[in-house]
Scaffold this active site. Structure first.
Site, PDB file in Angstrom:
ATOM      1  N   GLU A 264       1.694 -11.334   4.848  1.00 13.38           N
ATOM      2  CA  GLU A 264       0.476 -11.311   5.688  1.00 13.38           C
ATOM      3  C   GLU A 264       0.110 -12.659   6.294  1.00 13.38           C
ATOM      4  O   GLU A 264      -1.028 -13.109   6.186  1.00 13.38           O
ATOM      5  CB  GLU A 264      -0.702 -10.774   4.862  1.00 13.38           C
ATOM      6  CG  GLU A 264      -0.456  -9.381   4.310  1.00 13.38           C
ATOM      7  CD  GLU A 264      -1.643  -8.829   3.513  1.00 13.38           C
ATOM      8  OE1 GLU A 264      -2.570  -9.583   3.198  1.00 13.38           O
ATOM      9  OE2 GLU A 264      -1.620  -7.613   3.232  1.00 13.38           O
TER      10      GLU A 264
ATOM     11  N   ASN B 160       6.672  -9.632   4.761  1.00 12.71           N
ATOM     12  CA  ASN B 160       5.936  -8.371   4.593  1.00 12.71           C
ATOM     13  C   ASN B 160       4.564  -8.482   5.264  1.00 12.71           C
ATOM     14  O   ASN B 160       3.876  -9.499   5.117  1.00 12.71           O
ATOM     15  CB  ASN B 160       5.745  -8.137   3.074  1.00 12.71           C
ATOM     16  CG  ASN B 160       5.285  -6.748   2.712  1.00 12.71           C
ATOM     17  OD1 ASN B 160       5.914  -5.761   3.098  1.00 12.71           O
ATOM     18  ND2 ASN B 160       4.189  -6.645   1.978  1.00 12.71           N
TER      19      ASN B 160
HETATM   20  C1  XIL Z   1      -3.868  -4.583  -3.375  1.00  9.95           C
HETATM   21  C2  XIL Z   1      -3.885  -3.859  -4.704  1.00  9.95           C
HETATM   22  O1  XIL Z   1      -3.529  -2.521  -4.481  1.00  9.95           O
HETATM   23  C3  XIL Z   1      -5.256  -3.948  -5.340  1.00  9.95           C
HETATM   24  O2  XIL Z   1      -5.215  -3.439  -6.660  1.00  9.95           O
HETATM   25  C4  XIL Z   1      -5.730  -5.400  -5.373  1.00  9.95           C
HETATM   26  O3  XIL Z   1      -7.069  -5.431  -5.841  1.00  9.95           O
HETATM   27  C5  XIL Z   1      -5.654  -6.026  -4.004  1.00  9.95           C
HETATM   28  O4  XIL Z   1      -4.329  -5.916  -3.516  1.00  9.95           O
HETATM   29  N1  XIL Z   1      -1.494  -5.632   1.014  1.00  9.95           N
HETATM   30  C6  XIL Z   1      -0.681  -6.059  -0.021  1.00  9.95           C
HETATM   31  C7  XIL Z   1      -0.949  -5.599  -1.399  1.00  9.95           C
HETATM   32  O5  XIL Z   1       0.331  -6.727   0.238  1.00  9.95           O
HETATM   33  O6  XIL Z   1      -0.594  -6.574  -2.364  1.00  9.95           O
HETATM   34  C8  XIL Z   1      -2.375  -5.197  -1.582  1.00  9.95           C
HETATM   35  O7  XIL Z   1      -2.540  -4.629  -2.893  1.00  9.95           O
HETATM   36  C9  XIL Z   1      -2.812  -4.213  -0.511  1.00  9.95           C
HETATM   37  C10 XIL Z   1      -2.681  -4.844   0.848  1.00  9.95           C
END
Ligand code: XIL
Length: 297
Positions: free
Chosen positions: A127, A167
């Protein structure tokens, strides 16, 4: 085939899920996960705040619990994630400049050494782009625009055997600034020999019944740069059957789309649980979207 993993394997692909360590004592959860999926991502347990809670002091117990659960069942594991603006440990959040740059390098080396030779892929950087295709402002970005390539070069040296992925979310629509920003970075990396093997499209879909514009074109375009692509964190508002079928078909249409991972098992396990976005309901029953995915594999 009668499971998602077996159906995906018919074309040499995988079908995965995110696993939360806190749910490994729930037998409904583990029964479904162990039966349906053949690739596992730790939902939170391999993120920087989990793996390096204090600088230079690594903690792999939570990540290893998921790794061991998966590999004891013959399931493969994707590593997620090494460098990200979010879920940094407190000590890292307050760093900047060359100190943070070195801490990022040390973090990648420390975590990758522990999992060396054991994982199918690592999301090295997560991200890093804004919606308009520019770089996201973060403490990592503040260390210099080359931080992403430094992360990938460090990762390749740390474990030459694991696939290295970039990613991100909202990079599914080909006619979107962020997609183009990421595409241009991958093209640049490939042209200059910066090591990168794959692009993960998170595929968090919100609303509607049709796919983001030209999703197949996006997958094909990335693949044409010489990287694998994967759908890495799929969830869909109200589990639209047409969107689930469409995203599965889009992957199946592209030889270098190597697999699909949904971001959780049951709706009640989802970080978006209010939107019922997954393939199993809260009781563990298969939803209509499950069938639409299975039929498209
Ligand atoms: C999310 C998890 O699902 C949650 O449990 C946590 O609180 C926050 O992160 N993008 C990503 C993931 O790359 O790591 C994220 O996962 C969702 C968005």
């Amino acid at each position: 085939a009668s499971t998602l993993g077996a159906a995906a394997a018919q074309s040499g692909r995988y079908f995965g899920t995110a696993i939360a360590g806190s749910r490994l004592n729930d037998s409904t959860y583990t029964t479904i996960a162990g039966r349906e999926f053949n690739m596992i991502t730790a939902e939170n347990e391999m993120k920087p705040d989990a793996t390096e809670p204090n600088r230079g002091q690594f903690s792999f117990s939570a990540g290893d619990q998921i790794y061991n659960w998966a590999t004891q069942r013959g399931l493969k594991v994707r590593g997620h994630t090494l460098a990200w603006h979010s879920q940094q440990p407190g000590w890292m959040q307050s760093l900047s400049g060359s100190t943070l740059r070195q801490a990022m390098i040390d973090h990648i080396n420390g975590v990758m050494a522990h999992y060396k030779g054991k994982l199918a892929a690592w999301d090295v950087v997560n991200e890093a782009f804004n919606e308009d295709g520019s770089r996201r402002n973060s403490n990592l970005q503040g260390t210099g625009n080359d931080w992403i390539e430094v992360a990938f070069r460090t990762a390749r040296a740390a474990d030459p055997s694991v696939k290295l992925c970039y990613n991100d979310y909202n990079i599914e629509n080909w006619s979107y600034g962020k997609t183009q920003g990421v595409y241009n970075m991958i093209r640049d990396f490939k042209s200059r020999g910066v090591p990168i093997d794959c692009v993960g499209l998170q595929t968090h879909f919100t609303g509607g019944s049709s796919l983001p514009g030209n999703f197949s074109t996006t997958l094909q375009s990335f693949a044409a740069l010489g990287v694998d692509v994967a759908l890495t964190e799929v969830d869909v508002t109200n589990a639209s059957t047409s969107q689930y079928a469409g995203l599965t078909q889009a992957c199946m249409n592209v030889p270098r789309c190597i697999g699909i991972t949904v971001w959780g098992v049951r709706d009640s396990d989802s970080w978006r649980s209010g939107e019922s976005p997954l393939l199993f309901d809260g009781s563990g029953n298969k939803k209509a979207a499950y069938t639409s995915v299975l039929n498209a594999l």
